[in-house]
Scaffold this active site. Structure first.
Site, mmCIF file in Angstrom:
data_model
loop_
_atom_site.group_PDB
_atom_site.id
_atom_site.type_symbol
_atom_site.label_atom_id
_atom_site.label_comp_id
_atom_site.label_asym_id
_atom_site.label_seq_id
_atom_site.Cartn_x
_atom_site.Cartn_y
_atom_site.Cartn_z
ATOM 1 C CE LYS A 52 -3.742 -2.589 2.161
ATOM 2 N NZ LYS A 52 -4.440 -3.045 3.365
ATOM 3 C CD GLN A 96 -3.444 -4.717 6.542
ATOM 4 O OE1 GLN A 96 -3.480 -3.676 5.920
ATOM 5 N NE2 GLN A 96 -3.930 -5.830 6.073
ATOM 6 C CG ASP A 119 -9.702 -0.018 5.456
ATOM 7 O OD1 ASP A 119 -9.342 -0.573 4.409
ATOM 8 O OD2 ASP A 119 -9.006 0.018 6.497
HETATM 9 N N1 GUN Z 1 -6.957 -6.789 6.440
HETATM 10 C C1 GUN Z 1 -7.292 -7.547 5.362
HETATM 11 N N2 GUN Z 1 -7.866 -6.784 4.410
HETATM 12 C C2 GUN Z 1 -7.887 -5.519 4.896
HETATM 13 C C3 GUN Z 1 -8.347 -4.285 4.373
HETATM 14 O O1 GUN Z 1 -8.888 -4.191 3.254
HETATM 15 N N3 GUN Z 1 -8.170 -3.203 5.166
HETATM 16 C C4 GUN Z 1 -7.614 -3.272 6.410
HETATM 17 N N4 GUN Z 1 -7.509 -2.154 7.129
HETATM 18 N N5 GUN Z 1 -7.177 -4.420 6.915
HETATM 19 C C5 GUN Z 1 -7.317 -5.531 6.160
#
Ligand code: GUN
Length: 297
Positions: A52, A96, A119
């Site tokens: 990311k 995350q 998100d």
């Molecule tokens: N963990 C697995 N997928 C995601 C996501 O799309 N966003 C976040 N913040 N954590 C994750």
């Protein structure tokens, strides 16, 4: 011939559109900012977060990264989130998931300012999505919508079957598919671990979206001829490779490809889209917070 949908190519198209938006923001004196927060030793989570950040760098988004000891108390994480909420240079915040067991995932999601919740997991943003007025569509389901559109597959009137009911993918995916909007208007069924005879349901689908986290659960015998198959799964399974594992999806690609009209591979399908749509939400967040009109792709 089965169409193997190239997620990297579709993600490239989204990124190209975002570059124009970022130029428009820059002209208004705004650089979009995304803060990522990691509180985990899980190698997969570490990899996702660094991907990311790399995507931010590539687009000229101001990425900042914050790491916490997984044993630290919840308050330390909340303090970081509070600081990011108050930082005007940060337009998007991503913690995350999952966070360590001693911290409630929900409490973290609620702590993030909803306007910075790129998100789309904050209850306010979940509510808006369900109400048909999404502010930030969750990245993976939004990316799946873009893949289906790029493959020229019509969702309107189609029977879409979502396998999996997670908060991150299954539930928002189903909500997007039932919206009265482009990429929606599908007759939508959600299957999960208590579904009896999964194959009988998926065989009735025009579109199958597998997001359940079980390696190769959906095989060719469970797919109708010509159906569109979208594989959201990323599962590490032991293998005789340098790393000692390989990545496989929730779909048995080889047998499903024999039956499907269009199918996404793993890797190279949904994965690149998730990150591209996070960039999309970050750019959108900057436009909203800085009151700059942008034409999102
Ligand atoms: N963990 C697995 N997928 C995601 C996501 O799309 N966003 C976040 N913040 N954590 C994750």
């Amino acid at each position: 011939m089965t169409h193997v949908i190239d997620g990297n190519e579709v993600a490239d198209g989204v990124r190209e559109g975002l570059r124009d938006c970022i130029d428009d923001l820059e002209s208004a004196g705004v650089t979009p900012g995304l803060a990522t927060v990691l509180m985990s030793d899980d190698p997969a989570s570490e990899t996702y977060v660094s991907m990311k950040q790399r995507a931010c760098e590539d687009l000229g988004i101001d990425g900042s990264h914050h790491e916490l000891d997984p044993d630290a108390p919840a308050d330390e994480l909340f303090d970081v989130v509070d600081e990011l909420n108050d930082d005007p240079g940060v337009h998007g915040i991503l913690v995350q998931m999952p966070v360590p067991d001693h911290i409630e995932n929900e409490a973290v999601l609620r702590r993030i300012d909803p306007i910075k919740d790129v998100d789309g997991f904050h209850p306010e943003n979940v509510g808006r999505l369900v109400a048909g007025d999404a502010r930030y569509k969750p990245c993976t389901p939004h990316g799946v919508q873009k893949l289906i559109e790029a493959a020229d597959v019509e969702t309107e009137g189609a029977h879409a079957v979502v396998v999996g009911r997670s908060d991150i993918v299954g539930k928002p995916m189903a909500n997007l598919l039932i919206q009265k909007a482009p990429g929606g208007n599908a007759t939508t069924t959600v299957c999960h671990s208590r579904t009896e005879d999964l194959g009988a349901v998926t065989r009735d689908a025009d579109i199958v979206i597998a997001a359940v986290g079980v390696p190769e659960l959906v095989d060719g015998s469970m797919i109708a001829a010509g159906a569109t198959v979208i594989d959201v799964g990323v599962n590490r399974v032991d293998a005789d490779t340098e790393k000692g594992y390989e990545l496989v999806g929730d779909v048995d690609f080889e047998s499903a490809r024999e039956r499907a009209g269009a199918i996404t591979p793993v890797p190279g399908g949904v994965g690149p889209m998730t990150i591209a749509m996070l960039m999309y939400n970050t750019v959108k967040a900057a436009g909203v917070q800085e009151d700059v009109a942008i034409d999102l792709p």
